[in-house]
Design an enzyme around this catalytic site. Structure first.
Site, PDB file in Angstrom:
ATOM      1  N   CYS A  56       0.803  -1.299   0.215  1.00  0.00           N
ATOM      2  CA  CYS A  56      -0.352   0.023   0.036  1.00  0.00           C
ATOM      3  C   CYS A  56       0.864   1.490  -0.263  1.00  0.00           C
ATOM      4  O   CYS A  56       1.363   1.467  -0.726  1.00  0.00           O
ATOM      5  CB  CYS A  56      -1.356   0.116   1.104  1.00  0.00           C
ATOM      6  SG  CYS A  56      -2.087   1.228   1.147  1.00  0.00           S
ATOM      7  N   HIS A  83      -3.343  -5.393   0.970  1.00  0.00           N
ATOM      8  CA  HIS A  83      -3.200  -6.091   2.032  1.00  0.00           C
ATOM      9  C   HIS A  83      -2.518  -7.502   2.872  1.00  0.00           C
ATOM     10  O   HIS A  83      -3.351  -8.217   3.360  1.00  0.00           O
ATOM     11  CB  HIS A  83      -3.582  -5.316   2.982  1.00  0.00           C
ATOM     12  CG  HIS A  83      -3.344  -3.843   2.929  1.00  0.00           C
ATOM     13  ND1 HIS A  83      -2.501  -2.691   3.792  1.00  0.00           N
ATOM     14  CD2 HIS A  83      -4.233  -2.900   2.489  1.00  0.00           C
ATOM     15  CE1 HIS A  83      -2.366  -1.925   3.393  1.00  0.00           C
ATOM     16  NE2 HIS A  83      -3.446  -1.545   3.193  1.00  0.00           N
ATOM     17  N   GLU A 125      -1.241  -8.592   4.464  1.00  0.00           N
ATOM     18  CA  GLU A 125      -0.544  -9.427   6.012  1.00  0.00           C
ATOM     19  C   GLU A 125      -2.491  -9.317   6.763  1.00  0.00           C
ATOM     20  O   GLU A 125      -2.363  -8.909   8.408  1.00  0.00           O
ATOM     21  CB  GLU A 125      -0.227  -7.868   6.446  1.00  0.00           C
ATOM     22  CG  GLU A 125      -0.611  -6.392   6.617  1.00  0.00           C
ATOM     23  CD  GLU A 125      -0.829  -6.081   5.548  1.00  0.00           C
ATOM     24  OE1 GLU A 125      -0.560  -6.295   4.384  1.00  0.00           O
ATOM     25  OE2 GLU A 125      -1.156  -4.297   5.656  1.00  0.00           O
TER      26      GLU A 125
END
Lengths: 225, 77
Positions: free
Chosen positions: A89, A197, A199
């Site tokens: 990002c 994302h 994560e």
């Protein structure tokens, strides 16, 4: 096995803790937290993550200020040496601003901030980051960004596609990115930038774990090496 | 020395903000607006002996992203 991962924090980063938690969940080892003002990285880092957020308030352009911070010079040197670097990002925006990755991230074509889960198609399964996926596989990873509209000139886009540097594509383009590109690798394959994302998709409790394989690929790839 | 740096998107690069402004102008009833491109003005106050090369370098290294943007340096006094 020693595995030392570092997560960079800039003023305005807000996904740095998520990134550190994801790395620890997969590797079993806590990530070293690195402040943006540090001119030198800790010795012996095996993996560096540049997290999402709004570094320096997105002043001037998203990622432009962070790209000129002391720590990014050190990250660029590490990347040159072959240390794997992941930018997610705002981290992707920073890596393009530093020149570690080609292209630029512009305002979303639809103007709006887009925050939702998006299906991605894996475009490369040979890099450290993507080895645990298979090419053509569809995975679901959330995006949350205002400036995710990937742009590069046609010559660069042709080269990225020809060299297998498009790591992920959107199955349903949410932001106007050229050729549906969601993530790109550098020529050596040790730097990956992506708007979605991974994560945020590590455990079933997060609604899915499609991002976990990315971190497993890095951890296992480095463990074997 | 006062220097204005005008940063604009390169021709051909889609400008979502310019397009939204265009729509808004039309919504306000202004007709005959053919196109809108949004850019950025950065006003610098620099030492009088600042070289053109240094100004150019400032633009290329930071003020503009050369992948998507052009810049124009205007000395205003």
């Amino acid at each position: 096995m020693a595995f030392t991962a570092g997560v960079i924090t800039f003023p305005g980063s807000n996904c740095d803790r998520d990134m550190a938690v994801a790395i620890e969940a997969v590797s079993g080892k806590p990530a070293t937290r690195i402040w943006h003002g540090d001119a030198a990285l800790p010795e012996g880092l095996d993996f560096i993550a540049v997290p999402g957020g709004f570094s320096y308030g997105d002043y001037l352009r998203s990622g432009a200020m962070a790209a000129n911070s002391p720590v990014m010079r050190a990250v660029a040197e590490a990347a040159e040496r072959g240390v794997p670097v992941l930018g997610v990002c705002n981290g992707f925006q920073i890596l393009t601003e530093t020149g570690l990755l080609p292209g630029a991230l512009m305002r979303n074509a639809g103007i709006h901030f887009v925050c939702r889960e998006v299906p991605l198609i894996v475009g490369n399964d040979t890099s450290l980051f993507t080895a645990k996926y298979s090419k053509g596989q569809e995975i679901v990873i959330p995006v949350a960004h205002h400036d995710g509209n990937y742009y590069a000139d046609d010559e660069t886009l042709d080269r990225l596609e020809g060299e297998g540097q498009v790591a992920f594509r959107y199955a349903d383009n949410p932001n106007g990115s050229a050729r549906d590109i969601a993530g790109v690798l550098n020529t050596k394959g040790n730097v990956l930038g992506m708007m979605p994302h991974p994560e945020r998709k590590i455990e079933a409790a997060q609604g899915g774990d499609d991002g976990r394989a990315l971190f497993e690929g890095v951890f296992e790839g480095l463990s074997v090496a | 020395m006062k220097v204005n740096v005008h940063v604009s998107l390169k021709p051909g690069v889609l400008d979502p903000q310019g397009r939204a402004i265009h729509h808004a102008l039309e919504g306000l009833g202004f007709s005959g607006v053919n196109d809108v491109r949004a850019g950025r003005l950065i006003a610098l106050d620099v030492a009088d002996d600042t070289s053109d090369e240094a100004l150019d370098e400032m633009c290329r290294k930071l003020l503009a992203n050369m992948v998507i943007e052009n810049y124009r340096i205007e000395k205003v006094g």
